[in-house]
Design a protein around this motif. Structure first.
Motif, PDB file in Angstrom:
ATOM      1  N   LEU A 147       0.981  -1.103   0.062  1.00 13.50           N
ATOM      2  CA  LEU A 147       0.024  -0.100  -0.006  1.00 13.50           C
ATOM      3  C   LEU A 147       1.009   1.077  -0.108  1.00 13.50           C
ATOM      4  N   ALA A 148       1.031   1.924  -1.076  1.00  7.82           N
ATOM      5  CA  ALA A 148       1.803   3.233  -1.395  1.00  7.82           C
ATOM      6  C   ALA A 148       1.458   4.197  -0.246  1.00  7.82           C
ATOM      7  N   PRO A 149       2.221   5.253  -0.183  1.00 14.06           N
ATOM      8  CA  PRO A 149       2.081   6.297   0.777  1.00 14.06           C
ATOM      9  C   PRO A 149       0.373   7.079   0.559  1.00 14.06           C
ATOM     10  N   GLN A 150      -0.066   7.386   1.954  1.00  9.73           N
ATOM     11  CA  GLN A 150      -1.238   7.843   1.959  1.00  9.73           C
ATOM     12  C   GLN A 150      -2.453   7.322   1.249  1.00  9.73           C
ATOM     13  N   THR A 163      -0.526  -7.619  -4.358  1.00  8.09           N
ATOM     14  CA  THR A 163      -1.118  -6.472  -4.882  1.00  8.09           C
ATOM     15  C   THR A 163      -0.877  -5.174  -4.467  1.00  8.09           C
ATOM     16  N   PHE A 164      -0.969  -4.223  -5.423  1.00  5.29           N
ATOM     17  CA  PHE A 164      -0.047  -2.859  -5.269  1.00  5.29           C
ATOM     18  C   PHE A 164      -1.179  -1.742  -5.398  1.00  5.29           C
ATOM     19  N   LEU A 165      -1.361  -1.148  -4.177  1.00  2.61           N
ATOM     20  CA  LEU A 165      -2.191  -0.064  -4.483  1.00  2.61           C
ATOM     21  C   LEU A 165      -1.109   1.431  -4.543  1.00  2.61           C
ATOM     22  N   GLY A 166      -1.478   2.084  -5.448  1.00  2.70           N
ATOM     23  CA  GLY A 166      -0.800   3.366  -5.922  1.00  2.70           C
ATOM     24  C   GLY A 166      -1.134   4.237  -4.835  1.00  2.70           C
ATOM     25  N   ILE A 167      -0.305   5.486  -4.788  1.00  2.85           N
ATOM     26  CA  ILE A 167      -0.210   6.540  -4.008  1.00  2.85           C
ATOM     27  C   ILE A 167      -1.550   7.071  -3.836  1.00  2.85           C
ATOM     28  N   GLY A 168      -2.139   7.166  -2.705  1.00  2.00           N
ATOM     29  CA  GLY A 168      -3.361   7.914  -2.323  1.00  2.00           C
ATOM     30  C   GLY A 168      -4.452   7.198  -2.740  1.00  2.00           C
ATOM     31  N   VAL A 183      -3.505  -1.090  -8.421  1.00  2.00           N
ATOM     32  CA  VAL A 183      -4.553   0.198  -8.422  1.00  2.00           C
ATOM     33  C   VAL A 183      -3.839   1.233  -8.586  1.00  2.00           C
ATOM     34  N   GLY A 184      -4.145   2.178  -9.776  1.00  2.00           N
ATOM     35  CA  GLY A 184      -3.466   3.415 -10.118  1.00  2.00           C
ATOM     36  C   GLY A 184      -3.529   4.430  -9.162  1.00  2.00           C
ATOM     37  N   ALA A 185      -2.592   5.200  -9.024  1.00  2.00           N
ATOM     38  CA  ALA A 185      -2.387   6.456  -7.954  1.00  2.00           C
ATOM     39  C   ALA A 185      -3.767   7.126  -7.961  1.00  2.00           C
ATOM     40  N   GLY A 186      -4.298   7.782  -6.854  1.00  2.00           N
ATOM     41  CA  GLY A 186      -5.396   8.149  -6.664  1.00  2.00           C
ATOM     42  C   GLY A 186      -6.687   7.620  -7.093  1.00  2.00           C
ATOM     43  N   ALA A 199      -6.539  -1.590 -12.298  1.00  2.00           N
ATOM     44  CA  ALA A 199      -7.644  -0.793 -12.198  1.00  2.00           C
ATOM     45  C   ALA A 199      -7.213   0.578 -12.041  1.00  2.00           C
ATOM     46  N   LEU A 200      -8.076   1.522 -12.547  1.00  2.00           N
ATOM     47  CA  LEU A 200      -7.640   3.031 -12.424  1.00  2.00           C
ATOM     48  C   LEU A 200      -8.916   3.924 -12.289  1.00  2.00           C
ATOM     49  N   GLY A 201      -8.573   4.980 -11.714  1.00  2.00           N
ATOM     50  CA  GLY A 201      -9.748   6.226 -11.604  1.00  2.00           C
ATOM     51  C   GLY A 201     -10.526   6.136 -10.690  1.00  2.00           C
ATOM     52  N   SER A 206     -11.292  -1.731 -14.304  1.00  2.00           N
ATOM     53  CA  SER A 206     -10.293  -2.446 -14.703  1.00  2.00           C
ATOM     54  C   SER A 206     -10.006  -1.989 -16.050  1.00  2.00           C
ATOM     55  N   ARG A 207      -8.619  -1.821 -16.520  1.00  2.00           N
ATOM     56  CA  ARG A 207      -8.272  -1.742 -17.528  1.00  2.00           C
ATOM     57  C   ARG A 207      -8.209  -2.862 -18.625  1.00  2.00           C
ATOM     58  N   LEU A 208      -8.472  -2.471 -19.838  1.00  2.00           N
ATOM     59  CA  LEU A 208      -8.425  -3.845 -20.622  1.00  2.00           C
ATOM     60  C   LEU A 208      -7.152  -3.663 -20.969  1.00  2.00           C
TER      61      LEU A 208
HETATM   62  C1  LIG Z   1       7.333   5.643  -1.775  1.00  2.00           C
HETATM   63  C2  LIG Z   1       6.965   5.318  -3.054  1.00  2.00           C
HETATM   64  O1  LIG Z   1       7.299   6.112  -3.880  1.00  2.00           O
HETATM   65  S1  LIG Z   1       5.990   4.185  -3.368  1.00  2.00           S
HETATM   66  C3  LIG Z   1       5.197   3.900  -5.014  1.00  2.00           C
HETATM   67  C4  LIG Z   1       4.319   4.832  -5.265  1.00  2.00           C
HETATM   68  N1  LIG Z   1       4.275   4.791  -6.846  1.00  2.00           N
HETATM   69  C5  LIG Z   1       2.657   4.758  -7.593  1.00  2.00           C
HETATM   70  O2  LIG Z   1       1.877   5.336  -6.767  1.00  2.00           O
HETATM   71  C6  LIG Z   1       2.695   4.421  -8.793  1.00  2.00           C
HETATM   72  C7  LIG Z   1       1.149   4.384  -9.245  1.00  2.00           C
HETATM   73  N2  LIG Z   1       1.216   3.932 -10.580  1.00  2.00           N
HETATM   74  C8  LIG Z   1       0.063   4.561 -11.689  1.00  2.00           C
HETATM   75  O3  LIG Z   1      -0.583   4.918 -11.198  1.00  2.00           O
HETATM   76  C9  LIG Z   1       0.731   4.126 -12.945  1.00  2.00           C
HETATM   77  O4  LIG Z   1       0.156   5.256 -13.599  1.00  2.00           O
HETATM   78  C10 LIG Z   1      -0.064   2.704 -13.427  1.00  2.00           C
HETATM   79  C11 LIG Z   1       0.808   1.628 -12.691  1.00  2.00           C
HETATM   80  C12 LIG Z   1      -1.461   2.653 -12.748  1.00  2.00           C
HETATM   81  C13 LIG Z   1       0.021   2.653 -14.838  1.00  2.00           C
HETATM   82  O5  LIG Z   1       1.157   2.710 -15.552  1.00  2.00           O
HETATM   83  P1  LIG Z   1       1.216   2.491 -16.997  1.00  2.00           P
HETATM   84  O6  LIG Z   1       0.852   1.038 -17.318  1.00  2.00           O
HETATM   85  O7  LIG Z   1       2.713   2.815 -17.441  1.00  2.00           O
HETATM   86  O8  LIG Z   1       0.107   3.419 -17.832  1.00  2.00           O
HETATM   87  P2  LIG Z   1       0.664   4.653 -18.592  1.00  2.00           P
HETATM   88  O9  LIG Z   1       1.293   5.515 -17.891  1.00  2.00           O
HETATM   89  O10 LIG Z   1       0.976   4.144 -19.920  1.00  2.00           O
HETATM   90  O11 LIG Z   1      -0.893   5.402 -18.776  1.00  2.00           O
HETATM   91  C14 LIG Z   1      -1.980   4.528 -19.495  1.00  2.00           C
HETATM   92  C15 LIG Z   1      -3.146   5.184 -19.511  1.00  2.00           C
HETATM   93  O12 LIG Z   1      -3.795   5.192 -18.125  1.00  2.00           O
HETATM   94  C16 LIG Z   1      -3.968   6.479 -17.619  1.00  2.00           C
HETATM   95  N3  LIG Z   1      -3.471   6.306 -16.175  1.00  2.00           N
HETATM   96  C17 LIG Z   1      -2.242   6.120 -15.645  1.00  2.00           C
HETATM   97  N4  LIG Z   1      -2.160   6.140 -14.327  1.00  2.00           N
HETATM   98  C18 LIG Z   1      -3.580   6.571 -14.071  1.00  2.00           C
HETATM   99  C19 LIG Z   1      -4.087   6.659 -12.699  1.00  2.00           C
HETATM  100  N5  LIG Z   1      -3.364   6.520 -11.603  1.00  2.00           N
HETATM  101  N6  LIG Z   1      -5.483   7.131 -12.725  1.00  2.00           N
HETATM  102  C20 LIG Z   1      -5.895   7.403 -13.708  1.00  2.00           C
HETATM  103  N7  LIG Z   1      -5.458   7.048 -14.992  1.00  2.00           N
HETATM  104  C21 LIG Z   1      -4.306   6.622 -15.274  1.00  2.00           C
HETATM  105  C22 LIG Z   1      -2.933   7.269 -18.554  1.00  2.00           C
HETATM  106  O13 LIG Z   1      -3.422   8.874 -18.209  1.00  2.00           O
HETATM  107  C23 LIG Z   1      -3.193   6.793 -19.954  1.00  2.00           C
HETATM  108  O14 LIG Z   1      -4.424   6.970 -20.523  1.00  2.00           O
HETATM  109  P3  LIG Z   1      -4.395   7.264 -21.906  1.00  2.00           P
HETATM  110  O15 LIG Z   1      -4.209   5.955 -22.506  1.00  2.00           O
HETATM  111  O16 LIG Z   1      -5.760   7.628 -22.307  1.00  2.00           O
HETATM  112  O17 LIG Z   1      -3.530   8.229 -22.223  1.00  2.00           O
END
Ligand SMILES: CC(=O)SCCNC(=O)CCNC(=O)[C@H](O)C(C)(C)COP(=O)(O)OP(=O)(O)OC[C@H]1O[C@@H](n2cnc3c(N)ncnc32)[C@H](O)[C@@H]1OP(=O)(O)O
Length: 209
Positions: A147-150, A163-168, A183-186, A199-201, A206-208
């Motif tokens: 579970l990433a920060p916040q 499983t990985f939950l992105g930041i926020g 799960v994408g950030a935010g 999954a994002l947004g 789920s992303r296809l």
């Molecule tokens: C202390 C630390 O640092 S801990 C680590 C914390 N790290 C994180 O939180 C990273 C989280 N990673 C993400 O959110 C990434 O964007 C991922 C893993 C979800 C997707 O990464 P990728 O597969 O490389 O996706 P990519 O950047 O190519 O984007 C693909 C599409 O998804 C969209 N997208 C990517 N991330 C997100 C998101 N979080 N929310 C909504 N849409 C997103 C992009 O805008 C893009 O849309 P488009 O096709 O319409 O242009």
């Protein structure tokens, strides 16, 4: 009190934070084991290049290791390697994390500053609960999940293994996010997420592939 020195596997940004957590809880870190090309030091800890150092240090009497690698699958693999060699996986838990007395925490777990683990929640081995993340009551966090920060999990949420939950990321009550998902950030998770999907947004979908 005797201090058993700890070996850290990993020498990147996540390792920096984990070494400082280990120190903050009174542990001494002697070496960080990095990739074959790594050298120098990681927040003052000498870096040894290559996983082969793990067996060598074991033969020299080291018994405690912390796997400070961000990749969930690699962290799990390296933990297997270390325990096969007879190492014990220690935890790296910030003194500034708040953990309920009725929560249970496995081994090899990182819990960063400002994290909160509430009543009757379970954190399995090798999980990372990153800075400022809140895990409310009755949650179950799977082995080697991150579970990433916040992030904020409401009550009775299940997060699968690796499983990985992105930041926020926010998750409403009673939701299951199955194993090996991202799960994408935010994102805001309001319904179950299947195994091995991204999954994002808001709300998370789920992303296809
Ligand atoms: C202390 C630390 O640092 S801990 C680590 C914390 N790290 C994180 O939180 C990273 C989280 N990673 C993400 O959110 C990434 O964007 C991922 C893993 C979800 C997707 O990464 P990728 O597969 O490389 O996706 P990519 O950047 O190519 O984007 C693909 C599409 O998804 C969209 N997208 C990517 N991330 C997100 C998101 N979080 N929310 C909504 N849409 C997103 C992009 O805008 C893009 O849309 P488009 O096709 O319409 O242009």
């Amino acid at each position: 009190m005797t201090r058993t020195p700890v070996i850290v596997m990993g020498a990147g940004g996540h390792a920096k934070v984990c070494i400082e957590l280990l120190r903050a809880s009174g542990k001494q870190v002697d070496f960080a084991i990095g990739a074959d090309v790594d050298s120098g030091e990681c927040v003052g800890v000498p870096i040894l290049a290559g996983d082969a150092n793990l067996a060598r240090l074991r033969s020299e009497g080291y018994t405690s290791v912390f796997i400070a690698v961000g990749s969930n699958s690699l962290r799990e693999k390296l933990a297997g390697l270390a325990t096969e060699q007879g190492y014990i996986l220690v935890n790296a838990i910030s003194p500034n994390a708040t953990i309920s007395p009725t929560a249970s925490v496995g081994s090899g777990v990182a819990i960063m500053a400002g994290a909160v683990i509430n009543a009757d929640s379970t954190i399995a081995d090798l999980a990372i609960i990153n800075t400022g993340t809140t895990v409310d009551h009755d949650c179950r966090i799977g082995r080697a999940a991150h579970l990433a920060p916040q992030c904020a999990l409401a009550g009775n949420v299940l997060i699968g293994e690796r499983t990985f939950l992105g930041i926020g990321t926010k998750v409403i009550p009673n939701v299951i996010v199955e194993s090996d998902s991202i799960v994408g950030a935010g994102s805001v998770v309001i319904s179950n997420i299947g195994r091995g999907v991204t999954a994002l947004g808001v709300p998370a979908r789920s992303r296809l592939k």
